[in-house]
Scaffold this active site. Structure first.
Site, PDB file in Angstrom:
ATOM      1  N   ASP A 136       0.806  -1.221   0.000  1.00 57.49           N
ATOM      2  CA  ASP A 136       0.000   0.000   0.000  1.00 57.49           C
ATOM      3  C   ASP A 136       0.847   1.283   0.000  1.00 57.49           C
ATOM      4  O   ASP A 136       0.318   2.351  -0.265  1.00 57.49           O
ATOM      5  CB  ASP A 136      -0.922   0.032   1.234  1.00 57.49           C
ATOM      6  CG  ASP A 136      -1.816  -1.192   1.317  1.00 57.49           C
ATOM      7  OD1 ASP A 136      -2.076  -1.801   0.264  1.00 57.49           O
ATOM      8  OD2 ASP A 136      -2.249  -1.539   2.430  1.00 57.49           O
ATOM      9  N   MET A 178      -5.879  -2.452  -4.967  1.00 59.65           N
ATOM     10  CA  MET A 178      -5.703  -2.435  -3.501  1.00 59.65           C
ATOM     11  C   MET A 178      -5.035  -1.142  -3.027  1.00 59.65           C
ATOM     12  O   MET A 178      -4.690  -0.288  -3.833  1.00 59.65           O
ATOM     13  CB  MET A 178      -4.887  -3.644  -3.065  1.00 59.65           C
ATOM     14  CG  MET A 178      -5.695  -4.912  -2.937  1.00 59.65           C
ATOM     15  SD  MET A 178      -4.667  -6.224  -2.229  1.00 59.65           S
ATOM     16  CE  MET A 178      -5.905  -7.470  -1.894  1.00 59.65           C
TER      17      MET A 178
HETATM   18  O1  F6P Z   1      -2.337  -4.032   3.366  1.00 57.36           O
HETATM   19  C1  F6P Z   1      -2.207  -4.856   2.280  1.00 57.36           C
HETATM   20  C2  F6P Z   1      -3.545  -5.252   1.747  1.00 57.36           C
HETATM   21  O2  F6P Z   1      -3.317  -6.083   0.656  1.00 57.36           O
HETATM   22  C3  F6P Z   1      -4.465  -4.084   1.407  1.00 57.36           C
HETATM   23  O3  F6P Z   1      -4.141  -3.514   0.176  1.00 57.36           O
HETATM   24  C4  F6P Z   1      -5.804  -4.736   1.472  1.00 57.36           C
HETATM   25  O4  F6P Z   1      -6.791  -3.800   1.796  1.00 57.36           O
HETATM   26  C5  F6P Z   1      -5.640  -5.713   2.580  1.00 57.36           C
HETATM   27  O5  F6P Z   1      -4.280  -5.988   2.698  1.00 57.36           O
HETATM   28  C6  F6P Z   1      -6.369  -7.005   2.409  1.00 57.36           C
HETATM   29  O6  F6P Z   1      -6.304  -7.683   3.612  1.00 57.36           O
HETATM   30  P1  F6P Z   1      -6.499  -9.248   3.843  1.00 57.36           P
HETATM   31  O7  F6P Z   1      -5.267  -9.939   3.414  1.00 57.36           O
HETATM   32  O8  F6P Z   1      -6.673  -9.349   5.313  1.00 57.36           O
HETATM   33  O9  F6P Z   1      -7.696  -9.639   3.045  1.00 57.36           O
END
Ligand code: F6P
Length: 374
Positions: A136, A178
């Protein structure tokens, strides 16, 4: 002098470059300093459960180019971990495990959530060091974090590829990228992939402004448009609603009220998760063009790291080992161009690096005629 014993773990969402950083830190720790290294499994959870593996030259070999994390990861919070169905403060257990393993330091590789956990462990008396990882790019006090460059390449290729299918079918294609609450990935991929519209959490959008851009394109013969939508992007009304809910968190007069207000923000954010599909319908209605949605999702963070992330992970990992050798703890190793800087964790934990509205990338996007929905 006794050989140092160092623990290392990866926490939060996985990202390309984690293994490069484990290897960079580990090789410097073992080869340059002669330390013993143990890797805790599955982030803070493995630390709380004392699950680990010994890391040596052989186990660190061959991982530079691999995706994910060889140690596994989780999103657990150290002070509120669900154990046997109950939420427990695991900090005392973690401190005990570090003592049991005679650790001189604990290295945590992760993003914003991990920085907060690392700070909690530092405040409990552990010698902690943090290395910044996230696709991010939203960690403060570091130019970038490993994972971002690879995800940027993947998302850019996706935006590229969507052009020919959008063009062939005379469609609007919205691609959700994302980035959590920050727009770096969508902005970078949108600029590099030549999206016609880029929507970011930092700039609330109006459907009319986007439809207007699409209509203008149509007026000069471009009967398709590609819209890069950051997953956290919000329209003006939703943004205002969330701002209001966030103000309630700030003004809360008790911890209970704060927790309830935070839950309110989370609920609102969850209810806006389907925004991209709603926006597609709204744009169809406003323009008469067919619209489709393509959610890029986890392909953005899976798979092999690119050269930039291998290099960054290695540099930060090695710098982390040098910091421990110098007795520096309670810090994050920040990237400063071709060098690194140790930043106190208290300047990092709990902060988010958003895209400033006057950032050079924003100005560049506008200058080449990309609409930002405002
Ligand atoms: O922080 C990294 C990330 O890939 C974000 O871009 C996204 O919102 C989140 O993690 C997704 O989270 P999870 O792996 O818990 O679904």
């Amino acid at each position: 002098m006794a050989t140092k014993r160092i623990g290392i773990l990866t926490a939060g969402g996985d990202a390309p470059g984690l293994n490069a950083a484990i290897r960079g830190f580990g090789k410097a720790a073992i080869q340059e300093h002669g330390w013993k290294l143990i890797g805790f499994r599955d982030g803070m959870r493995g630390l709380a459960e004392n699950r680990f593996m010994e890391l040596d030259g052989a186990s660190l070999s061959g991982i530079l180019t691999t995706g994910g994390t060889m140690l596994g990861t989780s999103r657990d919070k150290v002070h509120r971990m669900v154990v046997d169905g109950e939420t427990r403060d695991m900090i005392p257990t973690i401190v005990e495990n570090c003592e049991k393993n005679k650790l001189d330091a604990l290295v945590c590789l992760g993003g914003g959530g991990t920085a907060k956990n690392a700070r909690r462990l530092m405040e409990a008396g552990l010698n902690v060091l943090h290395l910044p990882k996230t696709i991010d790019n939203d960690i403060v006090e570091t130019e970038t974090s490993f994972g971002f460059a690879t995800a940027l390449e993947i998302a850019t290729e996706a935006v590229d590829r969507l052009h020919s299918t959008a063009h062939s079918h005379h469609r609007i294609i919205l691609t959700e990228i994302m980035g959590h609450r920050a727009g770096w990935l969508a902005l970078g991929a949108g600029i590099a992939g030549g999206a016609d519209v880029i929507l970011l959490p930092e700039i609330p959008y109006s459907v009319e402004a986007i439809a207007d851009k699409i209509e203008r394109r149509r007026s000069y013969g471009s009967t398709f448009s590609v819209v890069a939508v950051a997953e956290g992007a919000l329209n003006v009304a939703d943004r205002e609603e969330i701002n209001h809910a966030e103000a309630l968190v700030k003004d809360a007069s008790s911890p209970e009220a704060k927790a309830a207000a935070k839950r309110g923000v989370k609920r609102l954010e969850a209810s806006h998760r389907a925004n991209t599909f709603t926006l597609a319908e709204q744009l169809e209605a406003a323009t008469g063009l067919e619209a489709r949605v393509s959610i890029l999702g986890y392909v953005q963070r899976g798979g092999t790291p690119n050269a930039a992330d291998r290099l960054l992970g290695t540099r930060l990992g090695v710098a982390g080992a040098h910091a421990i050798a110098d007795g520096e703890f309670g810090v994050m190793v920040g990237d400063r161009g071709h060098g690194t800087e140790l930043v106190p964790l208290k300047r990092v934990a709990g902060k988010v690096k958003y895209v400033p509205r006057d950032h050079e990338w924003i100005r560049a996007a506008r200058a080449v005629g990309t609409a930002l929905g405002d």
